[in-house]
Design a protein around this motif. Structure first.
Motif, PDB file in Angstrom:
ATOM      1  N   GLN A 174       0.260  16.180  -9.992  1.00 49.04           N
ATOM      2  CA  GLN A 174       1.641  15.752  -9.815  1.00 49.04           C
ATOM      3  C   GLN A 174       2.201  15.028 -11.045  1.00 49.04           C
ATOM      4  OE1 GLN A 174       0.817  13.391  -6.249  1.00 49.04           O
ATOM      5  NE2 GLN A 174       2.007  14.857  -5.050  1.00 49.04           N
ATOM      6  N   GLU A 233      -4.209  15.134  -8.940  1.00 47.76           N
ATOM      7  CA  GLU A 233      -3.626  16.046  -7.959  1.00 47.76           C
ATOM      8  C   GLU A 233      -2.608  16.995  -8.584  1.00 47.76           C
ATOM      9  OE1 GLU A 233      -1.995  13.338  -5.169  1.00 47.76           O
ATOM     10  OE2 GLU A 233      -3.925  12.861  -4.224  1.00 47.76           O
ATOM     11  N   ALA A 293       0.052   5.029  -0.123  1.00 49.65           N
ATOM     12  CA  ALA A 293      -1.007   6.030  -0.149  1.00 49.65           C
ATOM     13  C   ALA A 293      -0.504   7.460  -0.039  1.00 49.65           C
ATOM     14  CB  ALA A 293      -2.005   5.757   0.978  1.00 49.65           C
ATOM     15  N   SER A 294       0.760   7.649   0.288  1.00 44.72           N
ATOM     16  CA  SER A 294       1.250   9.015   0.482  1.00 44.72           C
ATOM     17  C   SER A 294       2.694   9.123   0.020  1.00 44.72           C
ATOM     18  CB  SER A 294       1.134   9.418   1.956  1.00 44.72           C
ATOM     19  OG  SER A 294       1.928   8.566   2.762  1.00 44.72           O
ATOM     20  N   GLY A 295       3.168  10.374  -0.054  1.00 46.15           N
ATOM     21  CA  GLY A 295       4.533  10.630  -0.478  1.00 46.15           C
ATOM     22  C   GLY A 295       4.574  11.304  -1.842  1.00 46.15           C
ATOM     23  N   THR A 296       5.760  11.629  -2.295  1.00 50.28           N
ATOM     24  CA  THR A 296       5.930  12.219  -3.610  1.00 50.28           C
ATOM     25  C   THR A 296       5.694  11.143  -4.670  1.00 50.28           C
ATOM     26  OG1 THR A 296       8.281  11.676  -3.738  1.00 50.28           O
ATOM     27  CG2 THR A 296       7.686  13.762  -2.653  1.00 50.28           C
ATOM     28  N   THR A 346       0.852  -1.194   0.000  1.00 50.88           N
ATOM     29  CA  THR A 346       0.000   0.000   0.000  1.00 50.88           C
ATOM     30  C   THR A 346       0.886   1.241   0.000  1.00 50.88           C
ATOM     31  OG1 THR A 346      -0.119  -0.079   2.426  1.00 50.88           O
ATOM     32  CG2 THR A 346      -1.885  -1.158   1.191  1.00 50.88           C
ATOM     33  N   GLU A 352      -4.718   9.059  -9.784  1.00 54.84           N
ATOM     34  CA  GLU A 352      -4.823   9.894  -8.584  1.00 54.84           C
ATOM     35  C   GLU A 352      -3.778  10.997  -8.601  1.00 54.84           C
ATOM     36  OE1 GLU A 352      -3.976   9.374  -3.821  1.00 54.84           O
ATOM     37  OE2 GLU A 352      -4.841   7.677  -4.924  1.00 54.84           O
ATOM     38  N   MET A 353      -2.536  10.670  -8.954  1.00 54.40           N
ATOM     39  CA  MET A 353      -1.476  11.673  -8.965  1.00 54.40           C
ATOM     40  C   MET A 353      -1.686  12.680 -10.093  1.00 54.40           C
ATOM     41  SD  MET A 353       1.974   9.608  -7.780  1.00 54.40           S
ATOM     42  CE  MET A 353       1.887   8.287  -9.006  1.00 54.40           C
ATOM     43  N   GLU A 378       8.514   8.688  -4.563  1.00 49.09           N
ATOM     44  CA  GLU A 378       8.470   7.778  -3.415  1.00 49.09           C
ATOM     45  C   GLU A 378       7.398   6.710  -3.598  1.00 49.09           C
ATOM     46  OE1 GLU A 378       9.961  10.916   0.058  1.00 49.09           O
ATOM     47  OE2 GLU A 378       7.826  10.704  -0.413  1.00 49.09           O
ATOM     48  N   ARG A 379       6.242   7.111  -4.048  1.00 50.74           N
ATOM     49  CA  ARG A 379       5.140   6.160  -4.207  1.00 50.74           C
ATOM     50  C   ARG A 379       5.436   5.142  -5.312  1.00 50.74           C
ATOM     51  NH1 ARG A 379      -0.509   9.288  -4.465  1.00 50.74           N
ATOM     52  NH2 ARG A 379      -1.252   7.127  -4.249  1.00 50.74           N
TER      53      ARG A 379
END
Length: 204
Positions: free
Chosen positions: A149, A147, A80-83, A78, A143-144, A86-87
């Motif tokens: 990104q 957002e 779910a967070s980070g740059t 999983t 998702e990114m 990183e993800r």
């Protein structure tokens, strides 16, 4: 339904599938015999046939069980967070290590070898793998992008590109060569390089 669930949870069934997996991988479908599987699983041949009425049914159960194992393994990853870096490194790194595992390659090699005999089973196996792994990455990319990104217009294409950069050195080359050609880079290093290439193309 209760009887079915009880049967699937029966430890004797799990033991049979576990032993059958080893035999199918090491001996192939044609070379595998039911009696040694029953003996090594600690059950009678009659009990084995009560669970699986033919070798073909047992083979299908083995492949389905492997698919479940693979899905559980990657489902535990999983991110779910980070740059984005990183993800992606976390997910793709885990995927690279998974695909470089010799047992995973053995199962894929078995499915490929027996595809002419079990085409429907093989296609289901490959489709499920694509959905279990690719869908997670596609969702992450969407998702990114939402957002701001990433700049990914077709998540399915982008996910295929990223996974392909990893699969070739850690999976397909060893699969084809039987492990005789081994990359000097670790799976994690291969994944990180793939992510950098990917970000150069898709980062916002």
């Amino acid at each position: 339904m209760t009887a079915l669930v009880h049967e699937l949870d029966d430890p004797r069934r799990a033991a049979i599938v576990r032993q059958a997996r080893s035999h199918f991988i090491n001996e192939g479908y044609a070379g595998t015999r039911m009696e040694p599987i029953a003996r090594e699983a600690g059950v009678s041949t009659a009990t084995l046939y009560a669970f699986f009425d033919s070798k073909a049914v047992l083979f299908e159960a083995v492949i389905n069980d492997a698919s479940e194992d693979f899905a559980r393994h990657m489902g535990a990853v999983t991110v779910a967070s980070g740059t984005p870096r990183e993800r992606l490194n976390a997910f793709v790194g885990a995927y690279a290590e998974f695909m470089s595992d010799s047992f995973v390659r053995s199962v894929f090699r078995l499915v490929l070898a027996e595809r002419p005999r079990f085409e429907a089973i093989a296609m289901h196996f490959f489709e499920r793998g694509r959905n279990d792994f690719g869908a997670v990455l596609m969702s992450m990319l969407s998702e990114m992008t939402a957002e701001g990104q990433m700049k990914v217009s077709k998540p399915s294409w982008a996910a295929g590109q990223l996974m392909g950069m990893v699969e070739h050195p850690v999976f397909f080359v060893p699969l084809v060569t039987g492990g005789d050609v081994v990359s000097e880079r670790t799976p994690r290093a291969i994944a990180e390089e793939a992510v950098e290439t990917f970000l150069a193309r898709y980062a916002a």
